[in-house]
Structures are given as structure tokens and as C-alpha cells.
Design an enzyme around this catalytic site. Structure first.
Site, PDB file in Angstrom:
ATOM      1  N   ASP A 131      -1.976  -5.118 -31.707  1.00 39.85           N
ATOM      2  CA  ASP A 131      -0.972  -4.716 -30.727  1.00 39.85           C
ATOM      3  C   ASP A 131       0.339  -5.422 -31.083  1.00 39.85           C
ATOM      4  OD1 ASP A 131       0.262  -3.583 -28.420  1.00 39.85           O
ATOM      5  OD2 ASP A 131      -1.649  -3.682 -27.353  1.00 39.85           O
TER       6      ASP A 131
ATOM      7  N   ASN B  19      -1.349   9.480 -24.865  1.00 36.59           N
ATOM      8  CA  ASN B  19      -0.874  10.717 -24.240  1.00 36.59           C
ATOM      9  C   ASN B  19       0.580  11.017 -24.599  1.00 36.59           C
ATOM     10  OD1 ASN B  19      -3.008  11.876 -22.740  1.00 36.59           O
ATOM     11  ND2 ASN B  19      -2.926  10.146 -21.318  1.00 36.59           N
TER      12      ASN B  19
ATOM     13  N   ASP C 188     -12.133  13.783 -19.396  1.00 33.91           N
ATOM     14  CA  ASP C 188     -12.261  15.022 -18.622  1.00 33.91           C
ATOM     15  C   ASP C 188     -13.733  15.389 -18.431  1.00 33.91           C
ATOM     16  OD1 ASP C 188      -9.450  15.236 -18.647  1.00 33.91           O
ATOM     17  OD2 ASP C 188      -9.521  16.221 -20.601  1.00 33.91           O
TER      18      ASP C 188
ATOM     19  N   HIS D  60      -5.866  18.396 -22.755  1.00 32.12           N
ATOM     20  CA  HIS D  60      -6.073  17.162 -22.001  1.00 32.12           C
ATOM     21  C   HIS D  60      -4.899  16.899 -21.060  1.00 32.12           C
ATOM     22  CE1 HIS D  60      -7.644  13.260 -21.000  1.00 32.12           C
ATOM     23  NE2 HIS D  60      -6.621  12.612 -21.553  1.00 32.12           N
TER      24      HIS D  60
END
Length: 359
Positions: free
Chosen positions: A80, A165, A196, A223
Site C-alpha cells: 500500500d 470500483n 453480489d 457489478h
């Protein structure tokens, strides 16, 4: 004397793991305090090498914890741009087989990726109240592009699980990056839509009064919102629903993420359930890589199931990634209407991702 020799060898291995010699990058970098060394040859378990990009985030931390538990993982790299040293130290204390190493900032991205079998990408900013997945696009698109450039260079044969996303756009972005690098293998790039499916199984089980683990709901399309299409006519065990139940379940499955964002009231998005779903899907990919037969899950992949270049449907996983993509099967009238709505919305999202790289 033999027991003493063995004890000394164990102590030396432990010491080398906890205090590895600095690498060249560490010696030249003042931005990182993470110690690293080559993966130890002894003392670890056999299995797969997995990297998590975005490991210090809301999804990344529980995802990292759960992957540390997975017995199929031998080496776990946590990357990260912030806070990786603390997350790595914390998770590395868990007494499971996987060896954990942390990598901080872009100068260490290539080291984090080199030699990986599976790369999981939850990196990016989370949704906030009133924010759509498209609102995330400009930030997360750039992040995904950078990370995928690293994958193309350092582990082009790795299976990539993309969570960031909007997945309907970031998967096409990743595909274009890999095409530019000459490393694109559509079988090895999978958008994670498992949340989902997890939600669908849970919500349908509530209506039917069943254990969610006994329920399997195919969820196809994409999605986000109306692109999420649960095929309730194909639920296992076979079940029938009233018109009201179908509408209620479809709406709740499509808006499950919004439900969590609103419930958290500005304190985050669906991080915990997403981490669970991501680990469930990653485990399926690892079982496929191991050569297990009959590993089938839903994922957003390059597809010819519809006229769109990408589509989520059931796929069989293998040592090559996606071995087979299954057709949608028979749809009822409600699902056929939903499919047309999903495809219309999905087409624009896919094009948005492709255009981001080609512009």
C-alpha cells in the site's frame, strides 16, 4: 549435540525472518522502514504466492487477515502507499503457515509483485454517502492503471482479481494496460463480483428460511446497480418466488452496497463483507490453480456470452485462470428485461474504461 544444532538452526531461521538484511531498494530509499528479504526456503508452507495491493485499506486489512489464514497461501505480500508496516507487523504475528512481507509506496511495488501467482487489488478510495461508483472513477482509474503496469512488468502470468470500483470500468482499464504491454491474457483477468453472489445467497436464504450456505444464486451482468442481475429462476435448491419477492430481492441485491454505505452513515462502505467475498473468490482461484476439478464461480471477465466485450457469468476456474465461460441458461421474462437494462448500462461503463487508456 544434535538437538542443540537443530535448535540453533531454528533460531537462526527465525532471526533471519524477523531481521532480514536490507535490500538495495531499502538502502537507497528513505521513504520506507519495512525490512524485506527473499522468501525463506525453509520453515514456510508449500502453496501459492499472493500479493494484495491496497492492503492497508478498509477492505485490504480484513482481506489480508483472512488470506493469512488460507492454507493454500505460502507467501503473502502486502502493498500500500501508507500504513503497510503496521498492518504487516500485526498480521505477521498470526501463527499460520504463510510468510508475510510488507511493501510501502511505489518504489517498492515491483518487489511486491515479482514472482506472484495471484494478485488481489482492493486499492482505491471507498464509496461515501451519495457517491456512485462512477464518482470513484477518476481517482480509482489512475490507481488501477499504475498497479496493472507493475503487474505487466513483474508478474505477467499472475491471475489478477480486481476489486477496485467501478469494476465495470476498471477491468477494461486493466485489459487495455495489459494489451499495451503485450501481456494480456483474458483468462487471467477477473473482476470480483462475488459480493453480489454472497448477498444474493444471504437474502434469498432469508426469504426461503434456509441456511445461506445451502443456497446458490447465479448473479450475472456487472457489478453496479441495474447491471447486477440475479437469476432467481435458477436458484439452487430450485425455488419459486412471488412477483413481489422477485422485485424485493432483485432491488435489495442490486442496492446492497448502498444499504451498507447509508447504514454506516459516512463511516465507510461494505468493507467487511467485501473482504469475505474477495477471500472466498481468491480461494476458488487458488483451488483452480492447484488443479481442483469443478471450481465454478461468477466473475466479470472478457466474454462472448453477450455482444459486450466483458460480462459477469459463471466461469470454471483452472490452472490457466478461466477455463470455461458458461452461457446464461434459460431466463424468464423479468430476467430478460433486466438483462437488456444491464447491457445498456454496462456498455457505457466498459467504453468509459477503454477510453481512459486510449485517450
Amino acid at each position: 549435540m544434535q538437538p542443540t544444532l537443530e535448535a540453533n538452526q531454528r533460531i537462526a531461521r527465525i532471526s533471519a525472518h524477523l531481521h532480514p538484511p536490507p535490500t538495495q531498494i531499502e538502502a537507497n530509499s528513505s521513504t520506507s522502514s519495512i525490512g524485506r528479504s527473499n522468501c525463506r526456503a525453509k520453515g514456510g508452507v508449500s502453496g501459492f504466492r499472493v500479493a494484495i495491493l491496497g492492503a492497508a485499506g478498509g477492505i485490504g486489512q480484513p482481506l489480508s487477515l483472512l488470506m493469512k489464514i488460507n492454507p493454500l497461501v505460502s507467501v503473502l505480500h502486502l502493498y500500500d502507499v501508507v500504513n503497510t508496516p503496521g498492518v504487516t507487523a500485526d498480521i505477521s504475528h498470526m501463527d499460520t503457515g504463510a510468510v508475510v512481507r510488507g511493501f510501502l509506496g511505489q518504489p517498492q511495488l515491483e518487489d511486491a509483485l515479482t514472482g506472484m501467482d495471484l494478485v488481489i487489488i482492493p486499492a482505491g478510495v471507498p464509496r461515501k454517502p451519495g457517491m456512485t461508483r462512477d464518482d470513484l472513477f477518476n481517482i480509482n482509474a489512475g490507481i488501477v492503471k499504475t498497479l496493472c503496469e507493475g503487474i505487466a512488468k513483474c508478474c505477467p502470468r499472475a491471475v489478477v482479481n480486481l476489486i477496485s470500483n467501478p469494476v465495470n470500468s476498471t477491468v477494461p482499464i486493466a485489459a487495455e494496460v495489459f494489451k499495451k504491454a503485450g501481456t494480456y491474457d483474458p483468462k487471467r483477468l477477473l473482476g470480483v463480483t462475488m459480493l453480489d453472489v454472497v448477498r444474493a445467497n444471504t437474502f434469498v436464504a432469508e426469504v426461503l428460511g434456509l441456511d445461506p450456505r445451502e443456497v446458490d444464486v447465479p448473479v450475472v451482468g456487472g457489478h453496479a446497480g441495474v447491471t447486477i442481475l440475479p437469476l432467481l429462476s435458477q436458484v439452487k435448491p430450485p425455488s419459486s418466488f412471488s412477483t413481489d419477492e422477485v422485485k424485493y430481492l432483485t432491488d435489495r441485491i442490486q442496492n446492497g452496497g448502498t444499504e451498507v454505505v447509508e447504514a454506516k452513515a459516512g463511516a465507510g462502505s461494505a468493507t467487511l463483507s467485501m473482504a469475505y467475498a474477495a477471500v472466498k473468490f481468491a480461494d476458488a482461484c487458488l483451488r483452480g490453480l492447484r488443479g481442483d476439478a469443478g471450481v465454478v464461480e461468477c466473475a466479470f471477465v472478457a466474454s462472448q456470452v453477450t455482444e459486450l466485450p466483458f460480462f459477469a457469468s459463471k466461469v470454471q476456474l483452472s490452472r490457466n485462470g478461466v477455463e470455461e465461460i458458461y452461457p446464461l441458461g434459460p431466463l424468464n421474462e423479468f430476467e430478460r428485461i433486466g438483462l437488456e437494462k444491464a447491457k445498456k448500462e454496462l456498455a457505457g461503463s466498459i467504453e468509459k474504461g477503454v477510453s481512459f487508456i486510449k485517450k
